[in-house]
Design a protein around this motif. Structure first.
Motif, PDB file in Angstrom:
ATOM      1  N   TRP A 125     -23.259  34.656 -20.800  1.00  0.00           N
ATOM      2  CA  TRP A 125     -21.886  34.577 -20.324  1.00  0.00           C
ATOM      3  C   TRP A 125     -21.761  33.804 -19.008  1.00  0.00           C
ATOM      4  CZ3 TRP A 125     -17.157  36.085 -22.251  1.00  0.00           C
ATOM      5  CH2 TRP A 125     -17.151  36.837 -23.410  1.00  0.00           C
ATOM      6  N   VAL A 126     -22.869  33.531 -18.354  1.00  0.00           N
ATOM      7  CA  VAL A 126     -22.796  32.787 -17.086  1.00  0.00           C
ATOM      8  C   VAL A 126     -22.461  31.339 -17.408  1.00  0.00           C
ATOM      9  CG1 VAL A 126     -23.967  32.173 -14.945  1.00  0.00           C
ATOM     10  CG2 VAL A 126     -24.549  34.319 -16.109  1.00  0.00           C
ATOM     11  N   PRO A 127     -21.310  30.836 -16.969  1.00  0.00           N
ATOM     12  CA  PRO A 127     -20.912  29.478 -17.353  1.00  0.00           C
ATOM     13  C   PRO A 127     -21.797  28.418 -16.708  1.00  0.00           C
ATOM     14  CG  PRO A 127     -19.340  30.423 -15.800  1.00  0.00           C
ATOM     15  CD  PRO A 127     -20.290  31.520 -16.162  1.00  0.00           C
ATOM     16  N   ARG A 128     -21.711  27.212 -17.234  1.00  0.00           N
ATOM     17  CA  ARG A 128     -22.610  26.138 -16.813  1.00  0.00           C
ATOM     18  C   ARG A 128     -21.928  25.058 -15.984  1.00  0.00           C
ATOM     19  NH1 ARG A 128     -27.406  26.436 -19.524  1.00  0.00           N
ATOM     20  NH2 ARG A 128     -27.474  28.010 -21.197  1.00  0.00           N
ATOM     21  N   LYS A 129     -20.639  24.925 -16.087  1.00  0.00           N
ATOM     22  CA  LYS A 129     -19.955  23.831 -15.388  1.00  0.00           C
ATOM     23  C   LYS A 129     -19.978  24.054 -13.882  1.00  0.00           C
ATOM     24  CE  LYS A 129     -15.502  21.416 -15.104  1.00  0.00           C
ATOM     25  NZ  LYS A 129     -14.102  21.384 -15.578  1.00  0.00           N
ATOM     26  N   ALA A 130     -20.125  22.959 -13.130  1.00  0.00           N
ATOM     27  CA  ALA A 130     -20.102  23.035 -11.672  1.00  0.00           C
ATOM     28  C   ALA A 130     -18.799  23.690 -11.209  1.00  0.00           C
ATOM     29  CB  ALA A 130     -20.231  21.637 -11.072  1.00  0.00           C
ATOM     30  N   GLY A 131     -18.907  24.622 -10.257  1.00  0.00           N
ATOM     31  CA  GLY A 131     -17.732  25.303  -9.738  1.00  0.00           C
ATOM     32  C   GLY A 131     -17.409  26.604 -10.443  1.00  0.00           C
ATOM     33  N   THR A 132     -18.063  26.867 -11.567  1.00  0.00           N
ATOM     34  CA  THR A 132     -17.842  28.125 -12.275  1.00  0.00           C
ATOM     35  C   THR A 132     -18.954  29.122 -11.930  1.00  0.00           C
ATOM     36  OG1 THR A 132     -19.100  27.436 -14.224  1.00  0.00           O
ATOM     37  CG2 THR A 132     -16.748  26.903 -14.179  1.00  0.00           C
ATOM     38  N   SER A 133     -18.726  30.380 -12.280  1.00  0.00           N
ATOM     39  CA  SER A 133     -19.722  31.410 -11.990  1.00  0.00           C
ATOM     40  C   SER A 133     -19.374  32.659 -12.797  1.00  0.00           C
ATOM     41  CB  SER A 133     -19.748  31.734 -10.490  1.00  0.00           C
ATOM     42  OG  SER A 133     -18.471  32.124 -10.038  1.00  0.00           O
ATOM     43  N   LEU A 134     -20.222  33.672 -12.679  1.00  0.00           N
ATOM     44  CA  LEU A 134     -19.945  34.972 -13.284  1.00  0.00           C
ATOM     45  C   LEU A 134     -19.675  35.953 -12.152  1.00  0.00           C
ATOM     46  CD1 LEU A 134     -19.938  36.532 -16.051  1.00  0.00           C
ATOM     47  CD2 LEU A 134     -22.258  37.280 -15.445  1.00  0.00           C
TER      48      LEU A 134
END
Length: 358
Positions: A125-134
């Motif tokens: 569920w941890v996103p990959r795009k720069a600027g995203t997070s869990l």
């Protein structure tokens, strides 16, 4: 990683595309729960499918407000590994909030194990795009079924996770904030330094008024003289006047922000003069008028570092640094996010890796 009992969901949710993520709108498949009973202590830690909590209408948290939480993030770096940022400090802060609210503390290592266990299970569920997070939201609520004002004898700790995008829809761009001398968020001797639900409820009216006036956030002044900077609704505040960086001191009314502490440590590493002292709104406005107010920014887990482009106060809008992000503000943002995502060195050991559950 601790071996907690796990009940896996039979109906996993579709994971949203990274480009669609807002803040706090989507929750993952599982949550961590643990109970407290007076005389027995904390017990029955477990991971279960995410779902509603069942509370009696007389549950004390619903009437007397014994509720605390914290917030931290897990970041997926370019190397694919997942890192938590300053998880120990967040666990310690949760316990500090608990002490202020007359709630039982948890062992820090147990809080950390809950973080690692649930993030490990929800690793995908941890996103990959720069600027995203869990985003991690650990919470404790009072669960006594009793109508009476006293500290409860039973509590529930739960941890939920949410994949998030940028906190501000405009991204890392200068925001407009309004200094309010009519709304009060917290008073010294109260609960201001605790991350408790009531403090955020107290900020809603001021935030609503600021939004109606065209501002992103409200900057609260002290509750006694309505003169000294306190904190922004969701952030600690910092400013640079001349060659001095100033931020209000931790004096019982503002949250001991983890990003705030990190920024102070970094700037002192860089040889900058950083002062924690009372700073009046009149001093800030005068510095803005005479050109010595070079930068102003907020710090917090959600937004990391948020530049302030306009400060409103008593009908006057003060444009800071031409309404642009200042060099120091940008350096702080780049440095902290670089550490969080594992793109740069972590000299203070602020991050910890989370392995996927087997």
């Amino acid at each position: 990683m601790a071996d907690f009992p796990i009940t896996r969901t039979s109906q996993p949710k579709p994971k949203p595309a990274d480009d669609t993520l807002a803040f706090g709108k989507v929750l993952t498949d599982h949550m961590f729960l643990m109970d407290y009973t007076e005389g027995e202590g904390w017990h029955s830690p477990r991971i279960v499918p995410y779902g509603p909590l069942s509370l009696d209408p007389a549950t004390s948290v619903l009437h007397y407000g014994q509720a605390i939480f914290d917030g931290l993030k897990a970041f997926r770096g370019p190397d694919g590994q997942v890192r938590l940022f300053r998880a120990d400090r967040h666990a310690e802060r949760l316990n500090r909030s608990a002490r202020i609210m007359c709630m039982p503390e948890l062992p820090v290592d147990l809080i950390r194990q809950s973080f690692d266990a649930l993030v490990g299970l929800e690793h995908d569920w941890v996103p990959r795009k720069a600027g995203t997070s869990l985003y991690l939201r650990p919470t404790i609520i009072a669960t006594d079924v009793y109508l009476g004002v006293h500290p409860a004898h039973s509590y529930l700790y739960f941890l939920i996770l949410s994949p998030v995008g940028s906190y501000y829809k405009e991204g890392v761009k200068p925001v407009r904030i309004l200094a309010s001398d009519s709304h009060v968020r917290a008073v010294k001797g109260g609960t201001g330094e605790a991350k408790t639900a009531a403090n955020y409820a107290a900020s809603l009216a001021g935030q609503q008024d600021a939004a109606r006036a065209g501002y992103t956030q409200v900057l609260y002044l002290d509750a006694v003289e309505h003169k000294y900077l306190d904190e922004v609704g969701t952030m600690n505040i910092m400013l640079r006047i001349g060659d001095e960086v100033i931020t209000p001191p931790l004096a019982g009314t503002i949250l001991d922000g983890v990003t705030r502490a990190s920024a102070i440590e970094l700037m002192r590493d860089w040889g900058l003069k950083v002062t924690e002292r009372p700073v009046s709104i009149d001093e800030v406005m005068a510095a803005g008028r005479n050109g010595t107010l070079r930068e102003m920014w907020g710090t917090g887990t959600a937004a990391v570092v948020s530049p302030v482009g306009t400060l409103g106060y008593k009908g006057e809008d003060l444009v800071i640094n031409g309404g642009e992000t200042g060099a120091l503000t940008q350096r702080l943002y780049d440095t902290i996010t670089g550490i969080q995502y594992g793109r740069s060195n972590d000299p203070h050991g602020w991050t910890s890796l989370v392995r996927p559950a087997v």
